[in-house]
Every structure is written in structure tokens, then in C-alpha cells.
Design a protein around this motif. Structure first.
Motif, PDB file in Angstrom:
ATOM      1  N   GLU B  77      -0.438  33.026  -0.978  1.00 20.31           N
ATOM      2  CA  GLU B  77      -0.765  34.442  -0.923  1.00 20.31           C
ATOM      3  C   GLU B  77      -0.405  35.177  -2.220  1.00 20.31           C
ATOM      4  O   GLU B  77      -1.154  36.022  -2.700  1.00 20.31           O
ATOM      5  N   THR B  81      -2.849  37.332  -4.618  1.00 17.24           N
ATOM      6  CA  THR B  81      -2.559  38.719  -4.987  1.00 17.24           C
ATOM      7  C   THR B  81      -2.698  38.908  -6.495  1.00 17.24           C
ATOM      8  O   THR B  81      -3.293  39.881  -6.971  1.00 17.24           O
ATOM      9  N   ARG B  84      -6.350  38.809  -7.582  1.00 16.65           N
ATOM     10  CA  ARG B  84      -7.027  40.085  -7.272  1.00 16.65           C
ATOM     11  C   ARG B  84      -6.699  41.128  -8.327  1.00 16.65           C
ATOM     12  O   ARG B  84      -7.580  41.840  -8.802  1.00 16.65           O
ATOM     13  N   ALA B  85      -5.402  41.202  -8.665  1.00 18.33           N
ATOM     14  CA  ALA B  85      -4.992  42.229  -9.624  1.00 18.33           C
ATOM     15  C   ALA B  85      -5.668  42.019 -10.977  1.00 18.33           C
ATOM     16  O   ALA B  85      -6.106  42.964 -11.623  1.00 18.33           O
ATOM     17  N   PHE B  90     -12.250  46.399  -7.023  1.00 14.63           N
ATOM     18  CA  PHE B  90     -12.769  46.679  -5.671  1.00 14.63           C
ATOM     19  C   PHE B  90     -13.311  48.104  -5.561  1.00 14.63           C
ATOM     20  O   PHE B  90     -12.674  49.058  -6.015  1.00 14.63           O
ATOM     21  N   PHE B 109      -3.029  53.265 -11.111  1.00 19.33           N
ATOM     22  CA  PHE B 109      -2.292  52.437 -10.155  1.00 19.33           C
ATOM     23  C   PHE B 109      -2.467  50.918 -10.323  1.00 19.33           C
ATOM     24  O   PHE B 109      -1.478  50.176 -10.374  1.00 19.33           O
ATOM     25  N   ASN B 113       0.151  46.851 -11.184  1.00 23.67           N
ATOM     26  CA  ASN B 113       0.242  45.574 -10.480  1.00 23.67           C
ATOM     27  C   ASN B 113       0.167  44.382 -11.422  1.00 23.67           C
ATOM     28  O   ASN B 113       0.246  43.237 -10.984  1.00 23.67           O
ATOM     29  N   SER B 115       1.478  41.821 -14.308  1.00 21.12           N
ATOM     30  CA  SER B 115       2.821  41.353 -14.653  1.00 21.12           C
ATOM     31  C   SER B 115       2.785  40.658 -16.009  1.00 21.12           C
ATOM     32  O   SER B 115       1.714  40.388 -16.565  1.00 21.12           O
ATOM     33  N   ARG B 161     -11.130  53.244 -11.217  1.00 21.96           N
ATOM     34  CA  ARG B 161      -9.972  52.440 -10.824  1.00 21.96           C
ATOM     35  C   ARG B 161     -10.311  50.953 -10.842  1.00 21.96           C
ATOM     36  O   ARG B 161      -9.494  50.124 -11.246  1.00 21.96           O
TER      37      ARG B 161
END
Ligand SMILES: Nc1ncnc2c1ncn2[C@@H]1O[C@H](COP(=O)(O)OP(=O)(O)OP(=O)(O)O)[C@@H](O)[C@H]1O
Ligand SMILES: [Mg+2]
Lengths: 363, 230
Positions: B77, B81, B84-85, B90, B109, B113, B115, B161
Motif C-alpha cells: 500500500e 501511495t 499515486r503522489a 486525479f 497540497f 506528499n 518525499s 492540483r
């Protein structure tokens, strides 16, 4: 709603803490008045030694022992003043001692006016702060108690909580006068002793105990024990109350946070879809619950002082100049942080269970 | 042309309290880099289910699915994640802006997310968010809260976004489903501009008008219908 709840809880915890703090510091003050002193008294009597009766000649014998510093020690007669029930329910304690040896009883308590009875009139007294309040007296004034009049030559600064009857509610006068008005010629309650140079309290205690097995030597240790015993029960009760209040605030915040997580299901799902890590979501929830508890906490802490003073005034205390002790603030702040963190844990866990797919279907 | 999405014999089975629902039944799909793909089909045919798989929000019950060369079926998972980031933008039918954040903060935002060395500092993030908002024509709404915007404006914020992390592809599940004709045209133009810039777009739609100049995939009962021309 929840902030008000937390605020009320913090307020309660704070006030209880302050009460405990005041009690402990009051008792410490009392303890301080016993510090470094020893009381030779009748078996089974306690402190203050008002219940003990020994003859003055036995007292003199003890004073002449080499282990006792006869210059700093004194015979003393403790008699609660009849009918002196004060507004607080306390009693005034007459302490008669040899003029010039006042130090044996009052130690280094600051005195306004004279701190010695030497050269003063027979009816001269040095009184504690509570006594001064009770009889509304100032240095130089004459007070009448039980048809006896006394001349106040000194007033001692407040040292303790007034429990048990100690310096604050005392009235120090010459031993002869005290014996006179209480009709106890040739009798004293105790010998307040200071060990002579080179001798420890233990030596004094051992020496006297073997010489007079029927009498007791009461020391600071015993006072500490009495105080600890008294305090322990109150502390246990208070701590139980605190734990309950603690639980109530946790449940309050937890509830609000669970509702908030539920409301924000869609937003949390969106964030997860956009790639926000589970850990970050968790931190966010805990952070929010910390903020909630902190707002309640800060308002609560700010209100502790006024509420405590108000309580004091309602209970009849005058001249209330109360400063919130830092240690209480720190204690309450830590409690608030713990409440915030722990009540955020379960909601944060629930937030992590939210699947982004479900949340995006959520309308 | 590089292959971006490659799904083979994809099955997705939901378990509804003992009743098994086969939302996808051995579906095959490939999308190449730079394509604009429209997915159409009746309600309940499995469009959103497929989008969830391609969007790495879910993994297939059976079959192989590679996204940008990586097999996702077996991913943890936390890896999904991260994927996706970094790779996916989306766009949702209901916009899904975060109501408490300003327009600028909403766009900023997704950058939070990221890193490692992909993480930008605050001022760089702000600048990038404003750049993206300018590209959708919303520079004058930076400090607005989403609630104060019209539907079309909200979807433009959502597009900004989606773009902000420079994704490999954009997934849009009925992006114009809640919009009027004028806003729909506006949004479609933006999506085509993005596609012209090289970003792949995969869109679910019910509106034939919006499928002009796109490759249309028709889905029915969990499989893609063969093209009539084939
Ligand atoms: N999380 C789920 N749990 C159970 N069943 C689901 C779930 N998601 C989808 N389904 C079922 O899978 C099938 C396909 O659903 P999906 O949402 O993919 O359809 P759709 O093509 O997007 O429809 P629409 O056009 O209405 O959005 C439906 O029968 C739906 O009820
Ligand atoms: Mg759908």
C-alpha cells in the motif's frame, strides 16, 4: 462544546492541584517550624504537645542533660485557649516559654515588632499571623481574651497552613504567665530541645529515651510521619478525582474527533488518493486533537487563579493574594498534552481505516 | 511510443456480504504515452472500477496491470501511495477540493506528499501552485476558499492540483459530469491543452460531445467492446 468541556475539566484538575499544592506547602511550613527541634513529652502524646503534662522539675532535669543545649532549649507549656474558636474553626494555642528562649519555638520566623519577651511586661505576647487576624490586633495593641488582657509586642509572619495548631495560630508568652492563667503552677507540657554542640538528634533521642523510658522524644521525623499520614489519604482521593476528570476529558475530545473524522471521510479519502501517507493523516488527526485540548487547556489554566480566589472568598477568606504556582501550570499543561495525544489515537486509527475508494464514492 | 498502462485479463470481484460482484471480467487495455483516451459505457459497467485500478487506488483480483512499466498487483500500500503522489493526477466528478484550504493551498497540497529530493521547499511550492493556477486562468482567486467558487472554477482548481506534481498521466472520472455546457467546453479545452503538452489523459465520460479528438473505449459488463471498425 468540547472545548468548554475540556476547559471545565482542566479548571477542575487545576483547582484540585492548587488545593493540594497549598496543602503540601502549608504542611511544609508547619514542618519547618519543627525543623531541627525535639520535643520531650509524655508518652503517647503528639504534636502539638498540648496533651502532655510533665513537671517543671523534670523539665529542668532534662534541660541540664549534657546532650541538650540548655541555652537554646526551654520548658514550654502548650494550652489551647478556651473559647477561642476562630472563624476558620481553628484554636489559638498559648505557648508559654522561658523569656529569652523564644527561638526554641519560633525558630527564625520573621517577627514584626519584638521577637523577645525579655524586659517586657508580664502579659506581653508575641502572636502568630492567624491569631493576629482572629483578634484583629496590631503590634502595640492590647487584646482581651477570657477576661485577661495581653499586650502584643510582636507579630510573626505567616509560615504554614495553620494545621496542626502551630506558629500561625499561637500566642507566645512567658512560661510563668502561662502557668498562671491556666492554673498549672509547676507544670509544663514539653521541653523543646536543641542538641548541644557535637551531639546529633539521634544521640539526644537515644540518651533521653533510655533515661526516661516512660517519656517520648518527638522529632521532625515524627512530624513528617504525621503529615504524610494525613496527606496520603487526601492525596489518594484527590488523585482518584483527577483520574476521573482526566477520563471524562479524554472521552469528550475523542468523541468530537471521531465525529470530525467521520465528517471528513471524503476529505481524508481525497488526501489518500492524492498520495498522502497514512502516517501523515494520523499525525494530522492527533495534531487537531492536541489543538482542541490545548485551547480548552489554556482557557482552563487562565481561569484557575480567578476561580480559586473566588472559592476562597466564598469560603470567607479575606485578603486573597494568590499566585498560581508554576509547578501546577506545568503539571496541568502536561496533563492537557497527554489528553490531546491519547484522545487523538483512536480517531487517527479510524481515519487510517478509511479506504480512498470508499471515501470517493461517499456523497 | 512508450506503453504507459497495460492491463491483461483484469478481473475485479467485490464481495458484498457473500454475494460476489464481478465489476471487471477479464478486461484488456493499453494506453500509450501522450494519448487522450475516453472511456464510455452504461452505469455500473465498471468504468470507475477500472479507473481505480489504473489510478493505483486498488489492485486487481486477477490479471496483470503495469503502470509506467511497474507491475502494481503485488505492490504494498505504501508503494501504491507513493506512485499515486508522483505519477498520477486525479480529477473527480465532485471536484473534491479540501474545503478548509484556500485555492492556492489546495493546489499546493499534493506537493507536500512528495518525499526525498522531490520535496520542494515552501516558497518553491507556492510558486509552482501559482504557476499552475495561472495556466487554468485562476490567478485572481488564489486566496478564495473552494466554497466561494463556481463549479467550473472548482474543477479548474482541481485540474491545477492534478498538474502540480507534473504527473505521467491524468485520470478524470466524469470531470464534466456536474458542469454546464460552457464550463464543460472550458474544461475540455484545458484537458486537451494539457494533452498537447505531452501528458496522457484518461477520462470517463457520458457525454459524447466531450470525446471529440480522443480515442474512445466502450466498456460493457466489465469488458471493453471490440471496435466496430475492427
Ligand atoms: N466498493 C464496491 N463494493 C461493492 N461493489 C462495488 C464497489 N464498487 C463498485 N461496485 C459494483 O461494481 C460494479 C461496477 O461499478 P462502477 O462504479 O465501476 O461502475 P461505473 O461504470 O463507474 O458506473 P457509473 O457510470 O454509475 O459511475 C457495479 O455493479 C457496482 O455496484
Ligand atoms: Mg463511476
Amino acid at each position: 462544546m468540547c472545548i468548554i468541556g475540556v476547559m471545565a475539566c482542566v479548571l477542575l484538575i487545576g483547582v484540585i492541584n492548587v488545593v493540594m499544592y497549598e496543602m503540601v506547602s502549608g504542611l511544609k511550613g508547619d514542618l519547618g517550624t519543627v525543623h531541627g527541634k525535639m520535643y520531650f513529652e509524655q508518652n503517647g502524646t503528639n504534636y502539638p504537645p498540648a496533651g502532655s503534662v510533665i513537671t517543671e522539675s523534670l523539665g529542668n532535669e532534662v534541660l541540664n542533660k549534657s546532650v541538650v543545649d540548655s541555652q537554646k532549649s526551654t520548658n514550654a507549656l502548650f494550652t489551647p485557649l478556651q473559647g477561642s474558636q476562630t472563624g476558620d474553626g481553628g484554636m489559638t494555642m498559648v505557648v508559654g516559654l522561658t523569656p529569652g528562649r523564644e527561638g526554641a519555638y519560633i525558630g527564625n520566623t520573621t517577627v514584626t515588632g519584638k521577637s523577645s519577651l525579655v524586659g517586657e511586661a508580664d502579659n506581653a505576647v508575641i502572636i502568630g499571623s492567624e491569631t493576629a487576624k482572629t483578634y484583629n490586633s496590631t503590634v502595640g495593641s492590647t487584646i482581651t481574651v477570657n477576661n485577661e488582657s495581653f499586650k502584643v509586642v510582636g507579630i510573626m509572619k505567616k509560615v504554614g497552613s495553620g494545621w496542626p495548631l502551630t506558629i500561625d495560630s499561637s500566642m507566645v508568652m512567658s512560661l510563668a504567665h502561662a502557668q498562671n492563667i491556666s492554673d498549672r503552677k509547676g507544670l509544663v507540657s514539653t521541653v523543646i530541645m536543641v542538641p548541644s554542640n557535637g551531639n546529633s538528634e539521634q544521640t539526644v533521642e537515644d540518651t533521653l529515651q533510655s533515661a526516661y523510658p516512660k517519656y517520648d522524644v518527638y522529632t521532625e521525623k515524627d512530624t513528617q510521619k504525621t503529615i504524610d499520614k494525613q496527606l496520603k489519604e487526601v492525596m489518594i482521593f484527590m488523585n482518584m478525582v483527577i483520574i476521573m476528570i482526566f477520563a471524562v476529558s479524554m472521552v469528550l475530545i475523542m468523541n468530537v474527533m471521531m465525529m470530525s473524522v467521520k465528517e471528513k471521510t471524503k476529505d481524508i479519502g481525497t488526501m489518500r488518493a492524492l498520495g498522502t501517507k497514512k502516517g501523515s493523516i494520523m499525525l494530522l488527526i492527533i495534531y487537531e486533537s492536541l489543538i482542541l485540548s490545548s485551547i480548552g487547556g489554556i482557557i482552563g489554566i487562565l481561569l484557575i487563579s480567578p476561580v480559586y480566589s473566588l472559592l476562597g472568598i466564598l469560603m470567607g477568606a479575606t485578603n486573597f493574594n494568590f499566585v498560581l504556582p508554576t509547578s501546577v501550570i506545568i503539571q496541568v499543561a502536561v496533563i492537557v498534552l497527554v489528553i490531546g495525544t491519547f484522545s487523538g489515537l483512536l480517531p487517527a486509527y479510524l481515519a487510517n481505516k478509511i479506504s480512498p475508494i470508499e471515501a470517493l464514492r461517499y456523497e | 511510443m512508450q506503453n504507459l498502462v497495460n492491463g491483461k485479463e483484469l478481473w475485479k470481484t467485490y464481495d458484498l456480504g457473500g454475494v460476489k460482484v464481478n465489476a471487471l471480467r477479464g478486461l484488456n487495455i493499453t494506453v500509450d504515452e501522450g494519448e487522450f483516451v475516453s472511456i464510455m459505457g452504461p452505469s455500473g459497467s465498471g468504468k470507475s472500477t477500472l479507473m481505480n485500478l489504473i489510478g493505483c487506488l486498488d489492485t486487481p483480483s486477477e490479471g496483470e496491470l503495469t503502470i509506467d512499466g511497474r507491475e502494481i498487483s503485488s505492490m504494498k500500500e505504501s508503494e501504491l501511495t507513493k506512485l499515486r503522489a508522483e505519477k498520477i493526477g486525479f480529477i473527480f466528478q465532485t471536484f473534491n477540493l479540501l474545503p478548509a484550504l484556500s485555492v492556492r493551498d489546495n493546489v499546493e497540497f499534493p506537493m507536500r506528499n512528495m518525499s526525498g529530493d522531490k520535496k520542494l521547499n515552501k516558497s518553491a511550492r507556492r510558486a509552482r501552485a501559482e504557476e499552475c493556477l495561472e495556466s487554468v486562468g485562476l490567478s485572481h482567486r488564489l486566496n478564495y476558499l473552494p466554497a466561494k467558487l463556481s463549479g467550473g472554477e472548482r474543477q479548474r482548481v482541481a485540474i491545477a492540483r492534478a498538474l502540480v506534481n507534473k504527473p505521467k498521466f491524468i485520470l478524470a472520472d466524469e470531470p464534466t459530469g456536474n458542469l454546464d455546457t460552457e464550463s464543460t467546453e472550458n474544461i475540455m479545452k484545458l484537458l486537451h491543452d494539457i494533452n498537447d503538452g505531452g501528458t496522457t489523459v484518461i477520462m470517463v465520460t457520458h457525454d459524447v460531445e466531450t470525446t471529440q479528438n480522443t480515442r474512445i473505449l466502450k466498456i460493457r459488463d466489465g469488458v471493453i467492446e471490440p471496435n466496430k471498425g475492427d
